[in-house]
Motif scaffolding. Structure first.
Motif, PDB file in Angstrom:
ATOM      1  N   MET A 161       0.874  -1.114  -0.122  1.00  0.00           N
ATOM      2  CA  MET A 161       0.306  -0.134  -0.172  1.00  0.00           C
ATOM      3  C   MET A 161       0.821   1.300   0.154  1.00  0.00           C
ATOM      4  SD  MET A 161      -2.839  -0.412   2.908  1.00  0.00           S
ATOM      5  CE  MET A 161      -4.222  -1.650   2.536  1.00  0.00           C
ATOM      6  N   ILE A 162       0.462   2.376  -0.619  1.00  0.00           N
ATOM      7  CA  ILE A 162       0.977   3.496  -0.526  1.00  0.00           C
ATOM      8  C   ILE A 162       0.016   4.709  -0.267  1.00  0.00           C
ATOM      9  CG2 ILE A 162       1.933   5.295  -2.171  1.00  0.00           C
ATOM     10  CD1 ILE A 162       3.236   2.934  -3.875  1.00  0.00           C
ATOM     11  N   LEU A 163       0.349   5.312   0.596  1.00  0.00           N
ATOM     12  CA  LEU A 163      -0.151   6.582   1.230  1.00  0.00           C
ATOM     13  C   LEU A 163      -0.082   7.716   0.342  1.00  0.00           C
ATOM     14  CD1 LEU A 163      -2.072   8.025   3.025  1.00  0.00           C
ATOM     15  CD2 LEU A 163      -0.083   8.607   4.505  1.00  0.00           C
ATOM     16  N   VAL A 164      -0.757   8.260  -0.515  1.00  0.00           N
ATOM     17  CA  VAL A 164      -0.801   9.205  -1.293  1.00  0.00           C
ATOM     18  C   VAL A 164      -0.736  10.779  -0.550  1.00  0.00           C
ATOM     19  CG1 VAL A 164      -1.602  10.668  -3.248  1.00  0.00           C
ATOM     20  CG2 VAL A 164      -1.553   8.176  -3.328  1.00  0.00           C
ATOM     21  N   ASP A 165       0.244  11.502  -0.413  1.00  0.00           N
ATOM     22  CA  ASP A 165       0.280  12.594   0.102  1.00  0.00           C
ATOM     23  C   ASP A 165      -0.629  13.942  -0.525  1.00  0.00           C
ATOM     24  OD1 ASP A 165       1.844  14.613   2.281  1.00  0.00           O
ATOM     25  OD2 ASP A 165       2.049  15.668   0.245  1.00  0.00           O
ATOM     26  N   SER A 166      -1.057  14.790   0.380  1.00  0.00           N
ATOM     27  CA  SER A 166      -2.181  15.684  -0.401  1.00  0.00           C
ATOM     28  C   SER A 166      -1.559  16.354  -1.216  1.00  0.00           C
ATOM     29  CB  SER A 166      -2.432  16.619   1.100  1.00  0.00           C
ATOM     30  OG  SER A 166      -1.554  17.255   1.482  1.00  0.00           O
ATOM     31  N   ASN A 167      -0.368  16.725  -1.265  1.00  0.00           N
ATOM     32  CA  ASN A 167       0.364  17.647  -2.370  1.00  0.00           C
ATOM     33  C   ASN A 167       0.405  16.992  -3.580  1.00  0.00           C
ATOM     34  OD1 ASN A 167       1.205  19.765  -0.661  1.00  0.00           O
ATOM     35  ND2 ASN A 167       2.789  18.425   0.141  1.00  0.00           N
ATOM     36  N   VAL A 168       0.437  15.856  -3.544  1.00  0.00           N
ATOM     37  CA  VAL A 168       0.351  14.954  -5.020  1.00  0.00           C
ATOM     38  C   VAL A 168      -0.645  15.020  -5.608  1.00  0.00           C
ATOM     39  CG1 VAL A 168       0.486  12.754  -6.106  1.00  0.00           C
ATOM     40  CG2 VAL A 168       2.174  13.303  -4.459  1.00  0.00           C
ATOM     41  N   ILE A 169      -2.053  14.912  -4.834  1.00  0.00           N
ATOM     42  CA  ILE A 169      -3.468  14.868  -5.235  1.00  0.00           C
ATOM     43  C   ILE A 169      -3.715  16.311  -5.896  1.00  0.00           C
ATOM     44  CG2 ILE A 169      -5.831  14.726  -4.604  1.00  0.00           C
ATOM     45  CD1 ILE A 169      -4.880  12.597  -2.469  1.00  0.00           C
ATOM     46  N   ILE A 170      -3.516  17.550  -4.943  1.00  0.00           N
ATOM     47  CA  ILE A 170      -3.593  18.792  -5.180  1.00  0.00           C
ATOM     48  C   ILE A 170      -2.842  19.216  -6.600  1.00  0.00           C
ATOM     49  CG2 ILE A 170      -2.998  21.318  -4.725  1.00  0.00           C
ATOM     50  CD1 ILE A 170      -3.451  20.353  -1.711  1.00  0.00           C
ATOM     51  N   ASP A 171      -1.575  18.677  -6.722  1.00  0.00           N
ATOM     52  CA  ASP A 171      -0.644  18.721  -8.057  1.00  0.00           C
ATOM     53  C   ASP A 171      -1.596  18.394  -9.183  1.00  0.00           C
ATOM     54  OD1 ASP A 171       1.405  19.864  -6.577  1.00  0.00           O
ATOM     55  OD2 ASP A 171       2.715  17.966  -6.489  1.00  0.00           O
TER      56      ASP A 171
ATOM     57  N   GLY B 185      -0.034   2.811  -8.830  1.00  0.00           N
ATOM     58  CA  GLY B 185      -1.316   1.931  -9.452  1.00  0.00           C
ATOM     59  C   GLY B 185      -0.890   0.525 -10.019  1.00  0.00           C
ATOM     60  N   VAL B 186       0.109   0.784 -10.474  1.00  0.00           N
ATOM     61  CA  VAL B 186       0.671  -0.632 -11.129  1.00  0.00           C
ATOM     62  C   VAL B 186       1.033  -1.801 -10.172  1.00  0.00           C
ATOM     63  CG1 VAL B 186       2.565  -1.684 -12.754  1.00  0.00           C
ATOM     64  CG2 VAL B 186       1.570   0.647 -13.400  1.00  0.00           C
ATOM     65  N   ASN B 187       1.898  -1.446  -9.109  1.00  0.00           N
ATOM     66  CA  ASN B 187       2.159  -2.478  -8.311  1.00  0.00           C
ATOM     67  C   ASN B 187       1.602  -2.601  -6.915  1.00  0.00           C
ATOM     68  OD1 ASN B 187       4.247  -3.273 -10.117  1.00  0.00           O
ATOM     69  ND2 ASN B 187       5.347  -1.345  -9.497  1.00  0.00           N
ATOM     70  N   GLN B 188       0.812  -1.445  -6.433  1.00  0.00           N
ATOM     71  CA  GLN B 188       0.323  -1.519  -5.216  1.00  0.00           C
ATOM     72  C   GLN B 188      -0.947  -0.600  -5.133  1.00  0.00           C
ATOM     73  OE1 GLN B 188       3.202  -0.438  -1.972  1.00  0.00           O
ATOM     74  NE2 GLN B 188       4.881  -1.107  -3.201  1.00  0.00           N
ATOM     75  N   LEU B 189      -1.746  -0.825  -3.980  1.00  0.00           N
ATOM     76  CA  LEU B 189      -2.946  -0.085  -3.741  1.00  0.00           C
ATOM     77  C   LEU B 189      -2.541   1.425  -3.453  1.00  0.00           C
ATOM     78  CD1 LEU B 189      -6.151   0.039  -3.370  1.00  0.00           C
ATOM     79  CD2 LEU B 189      -5.478  -0.781  -1.031  1.00  0.00           C
ATOM     80  N   ALA B 190      -2.994   2.437  -4.111  1.00  0.00           N
ATOM     81  CA  ALA B 190      -2.755   3.844  -3.484  1.00  0.00           C
ATOM     82  C   ALA B 190      -3.922   4.132  -2.519  1.00  0.00           C
ATOM     83  CB  ALA B 190      -2.609   4.722  -4.792  1.00  0.00           C
ATOM     84  N   PHE B 191      -3.706   4.890  -1.481  1.00  0.00           N
ATOM     85  CA  PHE B 191      -4.621   5.212  -0.614  1.00  0.00           C
ATOM     86  C   PHE B 191      -4.551   6.606   0.071  1.00  0.00           C
ATOM     87  CE2 PHE B 191      -2.142   3.200   2.204  1.00  0.00           C
ATOM     88  CZ  PHE B 191      -2.509   3.608   3.631  1.00  0.00           C
TER      89      PHE B 191
END
Length: 66
Positions: free
Chosen positions: A1-11, A31-37
């Motif tokens: 699992m990968i926790l997506v930082d707010s800055n990435v989403i905002i970008d 998204g290719v290798n792991q679940l992003a959340f």
């Protein structure tokens, strides 16, 4: 699992001219290798600027983020 930082989403959502391409590529890689959340902190940081909470969930769903 990968926790997506707010800055990435905002970008990505705002189309930041400097970081959107990099952030989009990192999301694609994740998204290719792991679940992003996201967690509650990211939701609290990003969602209020998007209007209804449903708009936030729709946007992250389009980015394949849980």
């Amino acid at each position: 699992m990968i926790l997506v930082d707010s800055n990435v989403i905002i970008d990505v959502i705002e189309g930041d001219p400097r970081w959107a391409t990099w952030s989009s590529a990192r999301l694609a890689d994740a998204g290719v290798n792991q679940l992003a959340f996201v967690n509650e902190v990211v939701i609290a940081e990003v969602a209020p600027s998007m209007g209804p909470l449903s708009a936030f969930y729709e946007a992250i769903g389009q980015l394949n983020i849980e």
